[in-house]
Design an enzyme around this catalytic site. Structure first.
Site, PDB file in Angstrom:
ATOM      1  N   CYS A 111     -10.650  54.040  39.547  1.00  0.00           N
ATOM      2  CA  CYS A 111     -10.811  52.692  39.354  1.00  0.00           C
ATOM      3  C   CYS A 111     -12.139  52.621  38.282  1.00  0.00           C
ATOM      4  CB  CYS A 111     -11.285  52.093  40.705  1.00  0.00           C
ATOM      5  SG  CYS A 111     -11.693  50.391  40.460  1.00  0.00           S
ATOM      6  N   HIS A 211      -7.957  53.260  45.684  1.00  0.00           N
ATOM      7  CA  HIS A 211      -8.808  53.752  46.559  1.00  0.00           C
ATOM      8  C   HIS A 211      -8.512  53.910  47.826  1.00  0.00           C
ATOM      9  CE1 HIS A 211     -12.368  52.579  44.056  1.00  0.00           C
ATOM     10  NE2 HIS A 211     -11.718  51.234  43.783  1.00  0.00           N
TER      11      HIS A 211
END
Length: 268
Positions: A111, A211
């Site tokens: 990310c 994630h």
């Protein structure tokens, strides 16, 4: 385990004693949301199950990077945390990271850590932050958050497995023509919610929005990241560490392989 001993091969004990990797965890105090530290733990476990020691070293703001390393990990963070890190990055770490990538060192970036490797991030209100520029892509903020469980299919160059994870980002990442995505979205948004791409795969860099953390759910991808790493022993022989399904094979010759151990039943 059947062992073959020739002049080229050392004993199993001698080989295993020399198998040691070093992982650099960059900015763990700032870039560690949604349990991203779990990725480091899985990398360590899957090395240790194969008799490979993984030495984890953490580097934060002000620390000088040690590039006598084998693997890099950069976790996820929010926009504010990325901006806080830029001054430190631009004091030399950015040049060193670019060099490490071009030298073929493996990187796993999640990310915000993934975004940092691109050219820039432009916020939704038009503020531009220049990032490392190691890989040909950029990110632009949007009004809509892309959030939820998602899945994608890795490309053949990244093992071809189906990956599941959790995404939560408002930035839309657009890849340049010189790089490939890590995979294609099956469900969810991925890089931008428009072109079906997810993450980036460039040299030995694996960048993703996943994630969760990523690797405990996806051990096959973990082994792809680790596979093919070369380690030099005291006799200056290069030992290729190849992860083949649930087995590790140690070799110093394409036609002669030494089976070391099996991981049947280990899943991450």
């Amino acid at each position: 385990i059947k062992m073959f001993r020739t002049q080229k091969y050392q004993s199993k004990e001698a080989i295993m004693a020399k198998l040691k990797l070093k992982l650099v965890h960059l900015y763990p105090l700032f870039l560690n949301i949604y349990g991203d530290i779990g990725n480091v733990k899985v990398l360590k476990n899957r090395c240790e199950w194969r008799g490979i020691e993984l030495d984890i070293q953490q580097f934060n703001i002000g620390d000088k990077l040690d590039f006598g390393t084998d693997i890099f990990f950069i976790g996820g963070g929010q926009d504010f945390e990325q901006q806080v890190l830029l001054e430190d990055l631009h004091q030399g770490k950015d040049n060193e990271i670019r060099s490490a990538i071009q030298d073929g060192l493996p990187f796993l970036t999640i990310c915000g850590g993934y975004q940092l490797l691109g050219a820039y991030y432009e916020t939704y209100d038009g503020h531009r932050c220049d990032f490392i520029g190691a890989i040909d892509f950029y990110t632009v903020g949007s009004a809509r958050r892309m959030i939820g469980n998602y899945s994608f299919q890795c490309g053949d160059h990244s093992g071809g497995s189906t990956v599941i994870g959790f995404e939560n980002h408002s930035g839309k990442t657009w890849l340049g023509k010189s790089v490939q995505p890590l995979g294609q979205v099956l469900k969810g948004c991925g890089n931008n919610g428009e072109d079906g791409s997810e993450g980036v795969r460039y040299l030995n860099v694996f960048g993703t929005y996943s994630h969760g953390p990523l690797l405990p759910k996806n051990p096959e991808l973990c082994d792809i990241i680790l596979r093919g790493k070369k380690i030099a022993n005291d006799n200056e022989l290069l030992i290729a560490v190849q992860f083949e399904k649930n087995n590790i094979v140690i070799s110093n010759d394409k036609n002669k392989k030494l089976s070391v151990c099996s991981l049947t039943g280990k899943t991450g």
